[in-house]
Design a protein around this motif. Structure first.
Motif, short mmCIF file in Angstrom:
data_model
loop_
_atom_site.label_atom_id
_atom_site.label_comp_id
_atom_site.label_asym_id
_atom_site.label_seq_id
_atom_site.Cartn_x
_atom_site.Cartn_y
_atom_site.Cartn_z
N GLY A 156 0.81 -1.20 0.00
CA GLY A 156 0.00 0.00 0.00
C GLY A 156 0.85 1.25 0.00
N LEU A 157 0.20 2.35 0.26
CA LEU A 157 0.86 3.65 0.31
C LEU A 157 1.03 4.05 1.77
N VAL A 158 2.23 4.43 2.13
CA VAL A 158 2.52 4.82 3.50
C VAL A 158 3.50 5.98 3.50
N GLN A 159 3.43 6.81 4.52
CA GLN A 159 4.37 7.92 4.62
C GLN A 159 5.72 7.43 5.15
N ALA A 160 6.75 8.14 4.83
CA ALA A 160 8.08 7.81 5.35
C ALA A 160 8.03 7.74 6.87
N GLY A 161 8.70 6.73 7.41
CA GLY A 161 8.68 6.51 8.84
C GLY A 161 7.59 5.56 9.30
N LYS B 176 1.39 -22.07 6.38
CA LYS B 176 2.06 -21.96 5.08
C LYS B 176 2.20 -20.50 4.70
N ALA B 177 2.66 -19.70 5.63
CA ALA B 177 2.73 -18.26 5.39
C ALA B 177 4.08 -17.71 5.79
N ALA B 178 4.44 -16.63 5.14
CA ALA B 178 5.63 -15.86 5.50
C ALA B 178 5.21 -14.40 5.59
N TYR B 179 5.92 -13.68 6.41
CA TYR B 179 5.57 -12.28 6.65
C TYR B 179 6.82 -11.42 6.58
N LEU B 180 6.61 -10.16 6.24
CA LEU B 180 7.71 -9.19 6.26
C LEU B 180 7.18 -7.95 6.97
N GLN B 181 7.63 -7.76 8.20
CA GLN B 181 7.29 -6.56 8.94
C GLN B 181 8.28 -5.47 8.55
N MET B 182 7.77 -4.38 8.05
CA MET B 182 8.62 -3.30 7.56
C MET B 182 8.35 -2.05 8.40
N SER C 63 4.93 2.07 8.84
CA SER C 63 5.14 0.62 8.85
C SER C 63 4.10 -0.07 7.99
N LEU C 64 4.49 -1.21 7.46
CA LEU C 64 3.59 -2.12 6.76
C LEU C 64 4.01 -3.54 7.07
N MET C 65 3.04 -4.45 7.03
CA MET C 65 3.39 -5.86 7.13
C MET C 65 2.86 -6.58 5.89
#
Length: 120
Positions: free
Chosen positions: A10-15, A76-82, A17-19
Motif C-alpha cells: 500500500g501507500l505509507v508515509q516515510a517513517g 504456510k505463510a511468510a511475513y515481512l514486517q517493515m 510501517s507495513l506488514m
C-alpha cells in the motif's frame, strides 16, 4: 506446485510501517525457505530477506534493523514486517519459496507481487 499470494502492500508515509503477508497453497514438500524480493522498474530484482526452516536468516544491508521476516509453517505463510520505511523502499515486493540456497530469479515459486509506495 506451490502457489503464492502476497498481500499487505500500500501507500505509507516515510517513517511508517507495513506488514506484508505471503500465503502458500499446494505441496510445500520441497520448500525449505521463503524469501522476499523487491524490484523497481529498470532494475534487477533484489533480495530483501530470507528465512529457512532450519533458522538461517538473511537481510539485505539496506533493511537491517528495520525489516523482520517471519514464517508460520502451519499456516504456510511468510511475513515481512517493515518499519521506519523510506522512499527508497518503494518497489513491488515478491514472495519466493524454494530450497535454501536455491532461491532467486528463475528458481522456486513466485507470487504476483504487491506494491509498496513510501511517500516523503
Amino acid at each position: 506446485q506451490v502457489q503464492l499470494v502476497e498481500s499487505g502492500g500500500g501507500l505509507v508515509q516515510a517513517g511508517g510501517s507495513l506488514m506484508l503477508s505471503c500465503v502458500a497453497s499446494g505441496s510445500m514438500f520441497e520448500v525449505t525457505a521463503m524469501a522476499w524480493y523487491r524490484q523497481v522498474p529498470g532494475k534487477q530484482r533484489e533480495l530483501v530477506a530470507a528465512l529457512s526452516t532450519g533458522g538461517n536468516i538473511y537481510y539485505a544491508d539496506s533493511v537491517k534493523g528495520r525489516f523482520a521476516i517471519s514464517r508460520d509453517i502451519d499456516k504456510k505463510a511468510a511475513y515481512l514486517q517493515m518499519n521506519s520505511l523510506k522512499p527508497d523502499d518503494t518497489a513491488t515486493y515478491y514472495c519466493n519459496a524454494g530450497r535454501w540456497g536455491q532461491l532467486g530469479p528463475g528458481s522456486g515459486f513466485w507470487g504476483q507481487g504487491t506494491q509498496v509506495t513510501v511517500s516523503s
